[in-house]
Enzyme design. Structure first.
Site, short mmCIF file in Angstrom:
data_model
loop_
_atom_site.label_atom_id
_atom_site.label_comp_id
_atom_site.label_asym_id
_atom_site.label_seq_id
_atom_site.Cartn_x
_atom_site.Cartn_y
_atom_site.Cartn_z
N LYS A 198 0.74 -0.83 -0.22
CA LYS A 198 0.16 0.01 0.27
C LYS A 198 0.68 1.48 0.21
O LYS A 198 1.79 1.53 0.26
CB LYS A 198 -0.50 -0.14 1.43
CG LYS A 198 -0.23 0.46 2.69
CD LYS A 198 -1.13 -0.77 3.63
CE LYS A 198 -0.49 -0.16 5.18
NZ LYS A 198 -1.14 -0.73 5.72
N ARG B 142 -11.62 0.02 14.65
CA ARG B 142 -11.63 0.19 12.91
C ARG B 142 -12.16 -0.20 12.39
O ARG B 142 -13.29 -0.12 12.28
CB ARG B 142 -9.85 0.21 12.50
CG ARG B 142 -9.45 1.30 12.13
CD ARG B 142 -8.03 1.80 11.36
NE ARG B 142 -7.29 0.81 10.37
CZ ARG B 142 -6.43 0.22 10.57
NH1 ARG B 142 -5.66 1.25 10.44
NH2 ARG B 142 -5.47 -0.82 9.88
N HIS C 297 -7.23 -7.67 12.19
CA HIS C 297 -5.56 -6.96 12.86
C HIS C 297 -5.32 -6.50 13.88
O HIS C 297 -6.16 -5.85 14.10
CB HIS C 297 -5.76 -5.55 11.76
CG HIS C 297 -4.60 -4.78 11.26
ND1 HIS C 297 -2.95 -5.18 10.71
CD2 HIS C 297 -4.24 -2.93 11.22
CE1 HIS C 297 -2.17 -4.50 10.39
NE2 HIS C 297 -3.00 -3.06 10.54
N ARG D 245 0.97 -10.81 6.85
CA ARG D 245 0.95 -9.65 5.90
C ARG D 245 1.43 -8.99 6.08
O ARG D 245 1.72 -7.82 7.11
CB ARG D 245 -0.59 -8.67 6.19
CG ARG D 245 -1.38 -10.30 5.31
CD ARG D 245 -3.03 -8.90 5.83
NE ARG D 245 -3.13 -7.97 6.70
CZ ARG D 245 -4.08 -8.64 8.37
NH1 ARG D 245 -4.25 -9.27 8.80
NH2 ARG D 245 -3.70 -8.06 8.90
N TYR E 161 15.58 29.87 7.73
CA TYR E 161 14.26 30.49 9.24
C TYR E 161 13.96 31.08 10.18
O TYR E 161 14.23 29.58 10.66
CB TYR E 161 13.06 30.01 8.08
CG TYR E 161 12.14 29.94 6.63
CD1 TYR E 161 12.14 31.71 6.33
CD2 TYR E 161 12.29 28.84 5.80
CE1 TYR E 161 11.77 31.02 4.86
CE2 TYR E 161 12.04 29.22 4.43
CZ TYR E 161 12.21 30.40 4.01
OH TYR E 161 11.97 30.47 2.79
N CYS F 135 13.95 23.51 5.14
CA CYS F 135 12.99 24.85 4.44
C CYS F 135 11.90 24.03 2.62
O CYS F 135 12.67 22.56 2.99
CB CYS F 135 13.77 25.56 3.21
SG CYS F 135 14.77 26.23 4.36
N ASP G 80 12.51 23.54 0.00
CA ASP G 80 13.54 22.92 -0.91
C ASP G 80 15.18 22.74 -0.36
O ASP G 80 15.68 22.42 -1.66
CB ASP G 80 13.37 23.32 -2.31
CG ASP G 80 12.19 24.15 -2.54
OD1 ASP G 80 11.37 22.81 -2.36
OD2 ASP G 80 11.74 25.12 -2.68
C1 PLP Z 1 0.22 -1.86 7.32
C2 PLP Z 1 -0.84 -3.46 6.61
C3 PLP Z 1 -0.20 -4.58 7.19
C4 PLP Z 1 1.51 -4.67 7.07
O1 PLP Z 1 1.90 -3.56 8.16
P1 PLP Z 1 3.09 -3.94 8.78
O2 PLP Z 1 3.50 -3.60 10.08
O3 PLP Z 1 4.12 -2.84 7.35
O4 PLP Z 1 3.97 -5.09 8.67
C5 PLP Z 1 -0.75 -5.25 7.50
N1 PLP Z 1 -2.07 -5.52 7.84
C6 PLP Z 1 -3.22 -4.57 7.02
C7 PLP Z 1 -4.50 -4.65 7.37
C8 PLP Z 1 -2.23 -3.00 6.91
O5 PLP Z 1 -3.53 -2.36 6.69
#
Ligand code: PLP
Length: 388
Positions: A50, A152, A181, A237, A280, A327, A329
């Site tokens: 992602k 979530r 998750h 994952r 700045y 800054c 850039d």
């Molecule tokens: C981003 C994400 C992961 C991977 O997470 P990491 O901490 O980068 O391994 C796995 N499952 C879901 C649902 C996520 O959103």
């Protein structure tokens, strides 16, 4: 023409990291009792790409992970899935995001695997799949997301008897996978991790009675797969680990190579007098004469303004402090005492000589997580791929 500030992405490192994770999964460490994996095949890898593959470039990275043996890729939304398909990815692609109000055409046109995480998404997908039925012979394969406590996305674990039967009976969807998750996988002390695992297992045990018999169960992100093999199930994952970074505060348990390094070149060098600041706000006033070098990368390129006064860069094999203000850039570094000239190489992230600055270090110095810094590497920065 190419700008001075470039990101090098080492695709061979990403492939090697995937294989290192696969080897880790093939050998249960028996650090947990009883090992869920005893007598079972090693889990396969859903590689998370992602956010443009955590800033590394979704298309290139997706293809590299496919070559290296990932079972599936996962992305945040349909649009990211389309980018992967257009790059030529042929693996199944799981879309994590909520789809209740999305335009779903891409799911069908690009053969993506959506997540059903709300009753509304289920209904929306069922209707869209029904409209497609002349075009498709098979049901739309989906994964079901269970909310085991993160609060979530997902169907509440304690309410599935009410919410899931309708989905089990839907005529045009097939539930291929079920997942959850973890909210606290990176906090080894937090009790919620174990509670979430138990709730997920309780859900898995009740699914057959509700008419749902998924092939693929999965729960573990990078941190979870490192810390507890009981949550490996059929798939894991990982995201961050693929890019060669261990999620803080966990320690490295497998050999990984950071895939992204960020390089620039000094464009200007100047002296300042005692009592002068720079940039700045004229911060970083010094009572000594200094040599300051200008690096042509700023917050528009993904550097963080909090790096000033806290972070370092590498020049001539030495760590030099970021001073003044980051800054839009440009950024100033203090190179007093070093023999530097315009054109000299600067490493913002990565190794130079025997020194190395990693994303974990920078993130820690400014109070954020490496994920955020990776995703922010700006669109203005060209990614140069090695190991293609
Ligand atoms: C981003 C994400 C992961 C991977 O997470 P990491 O901490 O980068 O391994 C796995 N499952 C879901 C649902 C996520 O959103």
């Amino acid at each position: 023409m190419i700008r001075q500030t470039v990101a090098h992405v080492d695709l061979a490192a990403i492939e090697a990291n995937l294989k290192a994770i696969a080897s880790f999964l093939a050998v249960p460490t028996a650090n947990t009792q009883p090992p869920a994996s005893a007598g079972r095949a090693a889990p396969r890898i859903i590689a998370v790409v992602k956010a443009n593959a955590y800033g590394h470039g979704a298309g290139e990275v997706g293809l590299a992970l496919e070559r290296a043996g990932a079972a599936m890729l996962a992305c945040a939304d349909i649009e990211e899935g389309i980018v992967l398909r257009r790059a030529g990815v042929r693996l199944p692609i799981l879309v994590f995001g909520a789809l209740g109000i999305s335009d779903l055409d891409g799911v069908f046109d690009y053969e993506l695997t959506p997540t059903i995480s709300t009753p509304m998404a289920a209904q929306h997908l069922e209707e869209a799949a029904a409209r497609q039925k002349d075009r498709r012979r098979s049901r739309l394969r989906c994964h079901l997301k269970i909310d085991t406590g993160m609060n979530r996305l997902g169907f509440r674990h304690d309410n599935i008897e009410r919410t899931l039967p309708a989905i089990a009976h839907s005529a045009h969807l097939s539930i291929d996978g079920v997942y959850t998750h973890f909210a606290t996988a990176d906090d080894p002390e937090h009790p919620a991790f174990g509670e979430q695992r138990e709730r997920f297992e309780h859900v898995l045990a009740r699914l057959p009675a509700l008419g749902i018999t998924p092939n693929g169960r999965h729960a573990a992100n990078s941190a979870a797969l490192l810390r507890d093999e009981r949550v490996w199930y059929d798939f894991v994952r990982p995201g961050l680990l693929l890019y060669g970074i261990v999620p803080p505060p966990l320690a490295a348990m497998l050999p990984l190579r950071p895939a992204l390094s960020l390089h620039s070149r000094i464009v200007h060098v100047k002296g300042t007098r005692p009592g002068e600041g720079t940039g700045y706000g004229l911060h970083s006033v010094s009572d000594r004469p200094r040599t300051i070098a200008i690096v042509p990368a700023g917050y528009a390129d993904g550097l963080d303004r909090r790096m000033a006064g806290r972070a370092f860069m590498l020049v001539r094999g030495k760590r030099v402090p970021v001073i003044g203000s980051v800054c839009m850039d440009m950024t100033m570094i203090d190179v007093t005492g070093l023999d530097v000239a315009p054109g000299d190489n600067v490493v913002i992230v990565g190794a130079q000589g025997s020194e190395e600055i990693g994303m974990r270090e920078i993130a820690a110095s400014i109070g954020t997580i490496p994920y955020e810094l990776l995703c922010r590497v700006g669109t203005r920065i060209e990614r140069q791929y090695d190991g293609r």
